[in-house]
Scaffold this active site. Sequence first.
Site, mmCIF file in Angstrom:
data_model
loop_
_atom_site.group_PDB
_atom_site.id
_atom_site.type_symbol
_atom_site.label_atom_id
_atom_site.label_comp_id
_atom_site.label_asym_id
_atom_site.label_seq_id
_atom_site.Cartn_x
_atom_site.Cartn_y
_atom_site.Cartn_z
ATOM 1 C CG LEU A 33 30.221 31.163 -62.813
ATOM 2 C CD1 LEU A 33 30.384 30.403 -61.278
ATOM 3 C CD2 LEU A 33 30.916 30.485 -63.904
ATOM 4 C CG ASP A 49 34.693 30.064 -64.956
ATOM 5 O OD1 ASP A 49 35.100 30.691 -63.948
ATOM 6 O OD2 ASP A 49 35.016 28.820 -64.662
ATOM 7 C CG LEU A 50 34.840 36.539 -63.851
ATOM 8 C CD1 LEU A 50 34.785 37.025 -62.507
ATOM 9 C CD2 LEU A 50 35.208 37.643 -64.674
ATOM 10 N N GLY A 71 33.373 37.812 -59.510
ATOM 11 C CA GLY A 71 34.507 37.226 -58.563
ATOM 12 C C GLY A 71 33.720 36.649 -57.184
ATOM 13 C CB SER A 73 31.363 38.996 -53.095
ATOM 14 O OG SER A 73 30.613 38.080 -52.391
ATOM 15 C CG ASN A 110 35.247 47.551 -46.734
ATOM 16 O OD1 ASN A 110 35.474 47.141 -45.609
ATOM 17 N ND2 ASN A 110 33.983 47.102 -47.128
ATOM 18 C CG HIS A 111 37.030 43.859 -46.523
ATOM 19 N ND1 HIS A 111 36.680 43.940 -44.940
ATOM 20 C CD2 HIS A 111 35.492 43.606 -46.811
ATOM 21 C CE1 HIS A 111 35.508 43.739 -44.637
ATOM 22 N NE2 HIS A 111 34.569 43.762 -45.731
ATOM 23 C CE1 TYR A 134 36.115 40.027 -51.794
ATOM 24 C CE2 TYR A 134 36.059 41.393 -49.770
ATOM 25 C CZ TYR A 134 35.389 41.385 -51.187
ATOM 26 O OH TYR A 134 34.687 42.488 -51.498
ATOM 27 N NE ARG A 172 33.482 46.744 -40.887
ATOM 28 C CZ ARG A 172 32.851 46.280 -42.285
ATOM 29 N NH1 ARG A 172 31.663 45.700 -42.338
ATOM 30 N NH2 ARG A 172 33.898 46.280 -43.201
#
Length: 267
Positions: A33, A49-50, A71, A73, A110-111, A134, A172
């Site tokens: 942006l 802008d995506l 995007g 995050s 990983n999410h 997400y 983690r």
Amino acid sequence: MKRVLMTGASGGVAGMLRPLMTGLYPELRLSDLRSPGSLRADETFVAADLADPGQVARAVEGCDGVIHLGGHSVEGPWETILQANIVGCHNLFEAARQAGVKRVVFASSNHAVGFYPRTRKIRTDVTVRPDSRYGVSKAFGEALGAFYADKHGLRVTCLRIGNVGEKPLDRRRLSIWLRPDDLLQLIRIGLEHPDIHYEILYGASDNAASWWDNSRARSLGYRPNGRAEDHRAEAMAAQAALLADPLGDRFQGGTFCSDGFDGRARG
Ligand code: 15L
């Protein structure tokens, strides 16, 4: 690759990658942006802008490869995720197809698989188990990448990135840490390896406590140099300062799993 586009160029991950990419490709076109500020001689900037297909098309035009880091995050409201990560990702792949881009490296996360328990070592071909809106958007991006590879011949690599940084930040992250130079190795496999059609690889360094089987990346030549165990004492000291999260600590996605959780914990 003569001209490579990096979306999300003003973000934290791009900021770690760009210094490592000096002279790698004749032109690294950056888009976001707003401009990340001072550009090197081999960098150019196009604001985009995506969520706007026309702006994305202008950013992609004339590029051979795309590193799609752009995007939203982290977890966010649905409308934010929808525009930045769902509509935005579709705009990116569609613009790439129309412009004749050869390769796309998509920063998945990983999410997308965050609800796998930490007791399980997972391969890249497991069913997605997103831990957040997400994570759902990242699973969508992986599916979109497969579609554009199979139907339209783009060569697509999805990197299920753990946590990028100079050091693992807590317990983690000892399992999911990704050093920036290792991320660059994976990106280069996606942009340059002759055998790529569609791949999902885990974005992780050489982490002894890893929950992921990244043998496909290794077979494509990935040799990570970051060793999470070298930082264990520091990471565990940082862990001691964190609030207890009994639910999040059972699952790979951590707090993304416990945030808003009112389900039945399994695994
Ligand atoms: C991600 O996907 C995020 O982009 C990053 O901000 C971290 O939250 C990371 O995952 C993580 O899981 O640590």
